[in-house]
Design a protein around this motif. Structure first.
Motif, PDB file in Angstrom:
ATOM      1  N   VAL A  79      12.080   8.112  -0.151  1.00 40.87           N
ATOM      2  CA  VAL A  79      11.689   7.322   1.019  1.00 40.87           C
ATOM      3  C   VAL A  79      10.277   7.762   1.386  1.00 40.87           C
ATOM      4  O   VAL A  79      10.071   8.885   1.849  1.00 40.87           O
ATOM      5  CB  VAL A  79      12.657   7.549   2.193  1.00 40.87           C
ATOM      6  N   VAL A  80       9.291   6.886   1.173  1.00 41.00           N
ATOM      7  CA  VAL A  80       7.899   7.318   1.288  1.00 41.00           C
ATOM      8  C   VAL A  80       7.450   7.486   2.740  1.00 41.00           C
ATOM      9  O   VAL A  80       6.512   8.241   3.003  1.00 41.00           O
ATOM     10  CB  VAL A  80       6.949   6.355   0.541  1.00 41.00           C
ATOM     11  N   ASN A  81       8.065   6.781   3.671  1.00 37.16           N
ATOM     12  CA  ASN A  81       7.753   7.018   5.091  1.00 37.16           C
ATOM     13  C   ASN A  81       9.054   7.174   5.884  1.00 37.16           C
ATOM     14  O   ASN A  81       9.491   6.264   6.584  1.00 37.16           O
ATOM     15  CB  ASN A  81       6.864   5.905   5.664  1.00 37.16           C
ATOM     16  N   PRO A  82       9.688   8.344   5.756  1.00 37.74           N
ATOM     17  CA  PRO A  82      11.010   8.557   6.365  1.00 37.74           C
ATOM     18  C   PRO A  82      11.018   8.415   7.880  1.00 37.74           C
ATOM     19  O   PRO A  82      12.081   8.209   8.464  1.00 37.74           O
ATOM     20  CB  PRO A  82      11.361   9.993   5.938  1.00 37.74           C
ATOM     21  N   ILE A 123      13.134   5.194  -7.653  1.00 35.69           N
ATOM     22  CA  ILE A 123      13.197   4.179  -6.598  1.00 35.69           C
ATOM     23  C   ILE A 123      12.480   4.699  -5.363  1.00 35.69           C
ATOM     24  O   ILE A 123      12.796   5.775  -4.851  1.00 35.69           O
ATOM     25  CB  ILE A 123      14.657   3.826  -6.264  1.00 35.69           C
ATOM     26  N   GLU A 124      11.495   3.923  -4.901  1.00 36.83           N
ATOM     27  CA  GLU A 124      10.738   4.281  -3.706  1.00 36.83           C
ATOM     28  C   GLU A 124      11.040   3.255  -2.615  1.00 36.83           C
ATOM     29  O   GLU A 124      11.017   2.054  -2.867  1.00 36.83           O
ATOM     30  CB  GLU A 124       9.248   4.313  -4.018  1.00 36.83           C
ATOM     31  N   VAL A 125      11.300   3.753  -1.417  1.00 41.19           N
ATOM     32  CA  VAL A 125      11.705   2.893  -0.303  1.00 41.19           C
ATOM     33  C   VAL A 125      10.697   3.039   0.831  1.00 41.19           C
ATOM     34  O   VAL A 125      10.210   4.147   1.107  1.00 41.19           O
ATOM     35  CB  VAL A 125      13.110   3.275   0.194  1.00 41.19           C
ATOM     36  N   ASN A 127       0.827  -1.207   0.000  1.00 47.69           N
ATOM     37  CA  ASN A 127       0.000   0.000   0.000  1.00 47.69           C
ATOM     38  C   ASN A 127       0.859   1.254   0.000  1.00 47.69           C
ATOM     39  O   ASN A 127       0.576   2.210  -0.735  1.00 47.69           O
ATOM     40  CB  ASN A 127      -0.923  -0.004   1.229  1.00 47.69           C
ATOM     41  N   LEU A 128       1.905   1.258   0.800  1.00 43.21           N
ATOM     42  CA  LEU A 128       2.787   2.420   0.863  1.00 43.21           C
ATOM     43  C   LEU A 128       3.429   2.716  -0.494  1.00 43.21           C
ATOM     44  O   LEU A 128       3.620   3.879  -0.866  1.00 43.21           O
ATOM     45  CB  LEU A 128       3.886   2.195   1.904  1.00 43.21           C
ATOM     46  N   LEU A 129       3.759   1.659  -1.218  1.00 43.91           N
ATOM     47  CA  LEU A 129       4.464   1.820  -2.496  1.00 43.91           C
ATOM     48  C   LEU A 129       3.524   1.763  -3.700  1.00 43.91           C
ATOM     49  O   LEU A 129       3.977   1.689  -4.842  1.00 43.91           O
ATOM     50  CB  LEU A 129       5.540   0.738  -2.619  1.00 43.91           C
TER      51      LEU A 129
END
Length: 300
Positions: free
Chosen positions: A107-110, A135-137, A57-59
């Motif tokens: 970084v989607v949720n740092p 790139i999404e982390v 869901n986050l990504l």
């Protein structure tokens, strides 16, 4: 009645302004690049099933038809960078290949990636030889963020591709050095990324022939950025870049991609703000404050 009509016009205007961006985002998410295939989602092996769903869901990777999914394991950590086989792998990433644009990391949720920043990831990945990718982390729990790098390596070592083993290892060392300088030496994370980028730029321009030359460049950049390091940390930094020099990494290419990332972001912001970032955000704040005041006035 006039006030209500005016408010409806304003709300409609806001909706029309936002709608194109929302529509563009929806369209992009559903298009598969026929050259590079689907984005690759790499999930940490230590995640539970519910945690994996959280990461999906986050990504924005909940549709299995829109992504290729892999699991990054401790065995991968050993294979790619000679890491600890007992490691737990939590942080995860989605990799979307592009034709150009350099390496863009988000970084989607740092709040859950406690040690590694966007710039640290980008610097290390360019050292490893990664090019032109978004790139999404993410992680569903608080972690340092180091294992995401191995997951990204895995995404670039499937479908017949492969990154250079030595470059992956030195890139991982670079990430360790960056986080050590931020955590142990107490240097601001953004300052650490700036230091690493500037040293790479200088090495690209001066092409040092010896370790002493590398050490001189490191010292000059530390002085330039007013960063104080212990002799041990200076030696650690020098050894890192000496190893990179031995690998004959094209720092010019790396630096160009970093500059491209920064330049693109600044250019987009300048387009919106007209170069006056502070004034733009103040005008946004004033607009919505006036809007709220008007809404309150309807009920007074």
């Amino acid at each position: 009645m006039k006030r209500i009509t005016w408010m409806l016009i304003v709300v409609t205007f806001i909706g029309l302004a936002i709608a194109p961006f929302a529509l563009a985002s929806d369209g992009d998410d559903n298009v598969i690049d026929e050259k590079y295939g689907k984005p690759k989602l790499v999930l940490g092996e230590a995640l539970s099933d519910s945690q994996k769903d959280t990461v999906r869901n986050l990504l924005n990777a909940t549709n299995p038809d829109q992504v290729d999914e892999y699991t990054v394991t401790a065995e991968d950590l050993v294979n790619y960078i000679g890491g600890d086989p007992g490691s737990n792998m939590y942080s995860s990433a989605k990799i979307t290949r592009k034709d150009d644009g350099g390496v863009v990391v988000n970084v989607v949720n740092p709040e859950n990636i406690t040690e590694v920043t966007n710039e640290m990831y980008a610097n290390a990945l360019l050292t490893a030889g990664v090019e032109n990718a978004v790139i999404e982390v993410a992680s569903p729990l608080k972690v340092s963020g180091h294992s995401a790098l191995t997951g990204i390596y895995k995404a670039f070592n499937v479908d017949g591709e492969s990154l250079d083993q030595d470059r992956m290892e030195v890139a991982n060392e670079e990430l360790d050095v960056a986080t050590d300088l931020a955590e142990d030496a107490g240097i601001d994370k953004e300052k650490v990324s700036e230091l690493l980028s500037e040293i790479k730029r200088e090495i690209s321009e001066k092409n040092p022939a010896t370790k002493e030359d590398v050490e001189r460049i490191v010292s000059e950049q530390l002085d330039q950025l007013n960063i104080e390091l212990s002799p041990e940390d200076r030696e650690m930094l020098t050894n890192l870049f000496e190893r990179m020099r031995d690998l004959n990494i094209d720092f010019g290419k790396v630096t160009d991609q970093l500059e491209s990332i920064v330049g693109d972001l600044k250019g987009k912001l300048d387009e919106v703000t007209g170069g006056d970032t502070e004034g733009f955000w103040q005008s946004v704040k004033d607009f919505f404050q006036n809007l709220l005041d008007s809404i309150r006035g309807l009920f007074n």
